[in-house]
Design a protein around this motif. Structure first.
Motif, mmCIF file in Angstrom:
data_model
loop_
_atom_site.group_PDB
_atom_site.id
_atom_site.type_symbol
_atom_site.label_atom_id
_atom_site.label_comp_id
_atom_site.label_asym_id
_atom_site.label_seq_id
_atom_site.Cartn_x
_atom_site.Cartn_y
_atom_site.Cartn_z
ATOM 1 N N LEU A 223 0.833 -1.204 0.000
ATOM 2 C CA LEU A 223 0.000 0.000 0.000
ATOM 3 C C LEU A 223 0.872 1.260 0.000
ATOM 4 N N PHE A 242 -8.344 -0.163 -0.387
ATOM 5 C CA PHE A 242 -7.312 -1.171 -0.592
ATOM 6 C C PHE A 242 -7.850 -2.503 -0.100
ATOM 7 N N ALA A 251 -6.519 -2.318 -5.456
ATOM 8 C CA ALA A 251 -6.605 -0.957 -4.924
ATOM 9 C C ALA A 251 -7.374 -0.073 -5.890
#
Length: 288
Positions: A223, A242, A251
């Motif tokens: 992320l 996400f 995502a």
């Protein structure tokens, strides 16, 4: 002249300082999908080094159960796909986290306590059932500010803490999670990226922003790396979602450039940059 950009929190605008190429001005609004953004609040600026799995501190939990269910899980028993969703769009005042693992999840009190140890408050929690199993949803805010989580490093810490707790209390899930390769009792049968290709697409979402979809093999730190890869080319990440679905990461980011939707040439730059950065095989199909 290229301006060095630092990866900032989800829900931010980045603007280069034309008087000093070594400085970056960064403003992080409270994320709201239906209103203009307040750019008066300075955001947390990440270091430009990539976040590694060792950079995340996993909060210790109570002693885990040592066996699966009754200790003798049937070989024929189908293990459901673990799913963890971090949603920055649905609630303007809190980060919403949803956890699903078939009907195997309990009250997740240890997970909630682990989140509190990260300096977070669980302000609301509810459970609902559907055909995919039991869904546990938490609304989370930072304990010190009462606001939603905007720092991508903390969002990644939340994700890894939840996944680590899942592996601890449901060791059978580790074979289906990228985190299981490093921390699980049972590692995935194949390397994480063998059969998971990267897919990147961009769509317009009105005149002021675009939607950027990413689908790739999951790994710790992903992320943060995605947000950094986007902001490094001067594109602002305003909000997003996400999803961790087993070994797959999906995502969705709301992105813009100078307050406008991303034009086609810059879309191609973004896609090429992220595809090179992720270094996974590409595909023309997506499960979105």
């Amino acid at each position: 002249m290229a301006v060095a950009m630092a990866a900032c929190s989800l829900g931010l605008h980045l603007t280069p300082d034309n008087n000093n190429n070594n400085n970056t001005n960064c403003f992080a609004p409270i994320l709201k999908t239906t209103a203009m953004y307040d750019t008066s609040k300075p955001c947390f600026i990440l270091h430009k080094t990539r976040l590694l799995s060792s950079a995340i501190t996993i909060v210790p939990r109570a002693t885990a159960v040592s066996n699966v269910e009754d200790g003798n899980q049937s070989v024929a028993d189908t293990v459901p796909t673990p799913v963890v969703i971090i949603d920055q769009d649905s609630d303007p005042d809190a980060t919403v986290v949803e956890i699903t693992f078939g009907d195997r999840l309990g009250a997740l009190l240890d997970t909630m306590n682990a989140l509190k140890n990260l300096g977070l408050n669980v302000v609301k929690a509810n459970v609902y059932l559907d055909s995919s199993g039991k869904h546990n949803k938490f609304s989370i805010t930072k304990a010190d500010t009462g606001r939603k989580v905007e720092d991508p490093e903390l969002l990644e810490a939340i994700r890894l803490t939840i996944l680590n707790n899942m592996i601890t209390y449901h060791p059978e899930s580790s074979a289906q999670l990228a985190l299981g390769a490093a921390f699980g009792l049972v590692a995935p049968k194949e390397p994480v990226d063998v059969d998971i290709a990267t897919h990147l697409t961009i769509a317009d979402d009105g005149p002021e922003r675009s939607l950027f979809y990413v689908e790739t093999a999951d790994r710790p730190g992903l992320l943060v790396d995605l947000v950094k890869g986007i902001t490094d080319i001067n594109i602002a990440v305003e909000s997003g979602e996400f999803d961790t679905e087993g070994l797959l990461a999906k995502a969705k980011f709301h992105v813009s450039y100078n307050g406008k939707a991303i034009i086609k040439p810059l879309q191609q730059v973004l896609v090429n940059s992220l595809r090179y950065f992720l270094t996974r095989p590409s595909t023309e199909e997506s499960s979105f």
